[in-house]
Design an enzyme around this catalytic site. Sequence first.
Site, short mmCIF file in Angstrom:
data_model
loop_
_atom_site.label_atom_id
_atom_site.label_comp_id
_atom_site.label_asym_id
_atom_site.label_seq_id
_atom_site.Cartn_x
_atom_site.Cartn_y
_atom_site.Cartn_z
N ASP A 139 44.39 49.87 39.96
CA ASP A 139 44.57 48.47 40.29
C ASP A 139 45.45 47.86 39.18
O ASP A 139 45.60 48.47 38.11
CB ASP A 139 43.17 47.85 40.34
CG ASP A 139 43.20 46.35 40.22
OD1 ASP A 139 43.86 45.73 41.05
OD2 ASP A 139 42.59 45.82 39.28
N ASP A 178 45.90 43.85 37.97
CA ASP A 178 45.26 42.80 37.15
C ASP A 178 43.85 43.21 36.72
O ASP A 178 43.06 43.67 37.54
CB ASP A 178 45.14 41.49 37.95
CG ASP A 178 46.50 40.86 38.25
OD1 ASP A 178 47.38 41.59 38.74
OD2 ASP A 178 46.65 39.65 38.01
P1 IMP Z 1 45.27 43.23 41.60
O1 IMP Z 1 44.13 43.02 40.65
O2 IMP Z 1 46.34 44.07 41.01
O3 IMP Z 1 44.83 43.74 42.95
O4 IMP Z 1 46.00 41.80 41.80
C1 IMP Z 1 45.34 40.67 42.31
C2 IMP Z 1 46.10 39.40 42.00
O5 IMP Z 1 47.46 39.45 42.43
C3 IMP Z 1 45.54 38.21 42.74
O6 IMP Z 1 44.44 37.67 42.09
C4 IMP Z 1 46.72 37.24 42.77
O7 IMP Z 1 46.70 36.41 41.62
C5 IMP Z 1 47.96 38.12 42.68
N1 IMP Z 1 48.78 38.12 43.90
C6 IMP Z 1 50.10 37.90 43.94
N2 IMP Z 1 50.56 38.03 45.19
C7 IMP Z 1 49.52 38.34 45.96
C8 IMP Z 1 49.42 38.63 47.37
O8 IMP Z 1 50.36 38.62 48.14
N3 IMP Z 1 48.16 38.94 47.80
C9 IMP Z 1 47.11 38.98 46.97
N4 IMP Z 1 47.18 38.74 45.66
C10 IMP Z 1 48.39 38.41 45.15
MG MG Z 2 42.13 43.70 39.62
#
Ligand code: IMP
Ligand code: MG
Length: 418
Positions: A154, A156
């Site tokens: 993942d 973030d």
């Molecule tokens: P992950 O933890 O890598 O899955 O990223 C999640 C974060 O990506 C979300 O909390 C959003 O802040 C950001 N984000 C940016 N664009 C999108 C999108 O199109 N869908 C969902 N999350 C997005």
């Molecule tokens: Mg995440």
Amino acid sequence: MTTRYRVEYALKTHRRDQLIEWIKGLLAVPFVLHSQPTAVFEPHHEGSTEKMAAIAHRRYAEIMRDVEALINDHIAHQRAGTEQNSKLKLLVPAVSKFFTPLLLHDAFVYQDTRRFISHRRFVAPSFNDVRLILNTAQVMSLVRAGPLDLITFDGDVTLYDDGQSLTPDNPVIPRILELMRKGTRIGIVTAAGYTEARRYYERLHGLLDAIKQSDMPQDYKQNLIVLGGESSYLFKASGTEEHLLDYVPRPDWILKEMESWTDEDVAELLDVAEAALKECVKNMRLPADVIRKERAVGIVPTAGRRFAREQLEETVLVTQKILEMSPVGRRLPFCAFNGGNDVFVDIGDKSWGVLACQRFYGGIEGSKTLHVGDQFLSAGANDFKARLACTTAWIASPAETCNLLDEISELDAAVQRK
Ligand code: IMP
Ligand code: MG
């Protein structure tokens, strides 16, 4: 009744992981029976600490061995197609598929040498203790069964702090390069949904530049893909000077089942989701901007504001329920999740994202794939669905991801020495 129902069920069960809570409960018994909190104010207690720790260690380790056996029994039931009848399923109804056995006994012994769980007198084995033991048990099992073919991460909170980017100083970079040098394929399966390679380069430039500059063979440099928007956009590392990420057209990578996800259904689902989100914004007077994309819709706080945790959870649960009840929500997979300070609904989910990575690399199995993520609660969390596609590790920070990769490297070295 409504209030009680919501507090006891709708809001609480999704915040608990049944398997972890159950193991925690089992470990609480020897803790209650053998920890000696009163010894701290008794004279000459030094020797008693080690004695107490040895007894607690033995009892905890026995429990972990028993749980390991129950999981093996569940796996035997899975093979026979009777997993609904396993004893573990009766005890922990939420358990789903195990892709490999979990070496819980050995993992407990390993974590106890680091966290000194058996030495504690006042704090019982915790959620985090059990979560980390499960992670170690999973990687022990994977590494001892041979090389890991694919790790998906993942973005973030897993590779970098929430909303940040993967900058050149990030300690995860040398660890990912080490995996790639050994031939492990890498997938970054993130909700962040952009249609252009440039945007992903901005988020991941530290890692992509390091791959380009490394001395690993050119074909190994291409063993990284990014799956954005959970399962919507695929980019491949090119390892060359001009483009560090190449867009891969949808028909070249989607799974057969995804061909039936029509543009009309996508638009209809996003319309329903957008209306549900706007309803929450209105009801809770949220200071929010609505963001509508090609394959996602979300709310983010207006500049300088934050949403309260309860508002985020309420929005996710309301939106998810409305989508589940809608005809299009029954036809098309979607993922509604709480991103920490935003709520998004994406088309598809990470199970499809991981499956697409496995297929892209020629059909890697779930038992040879590990997904590392921070969102594994059963509702409002987007890594949870990856459990349908492969083995998983639940981390709580980018630093824990580095620790996990170090464990893999250490275990791998131990296996090579044998
Ligand atoms: P992950 O933890 O890598 O899955 O990223 C999640 C974060 O990506 C979300 O909390 C959003 O802040 C950001 N984000 C940016 N664009 C999108 C999108 O199109 N869908 C969902 N999350 C997005
Ligand atoms: Mg995440």
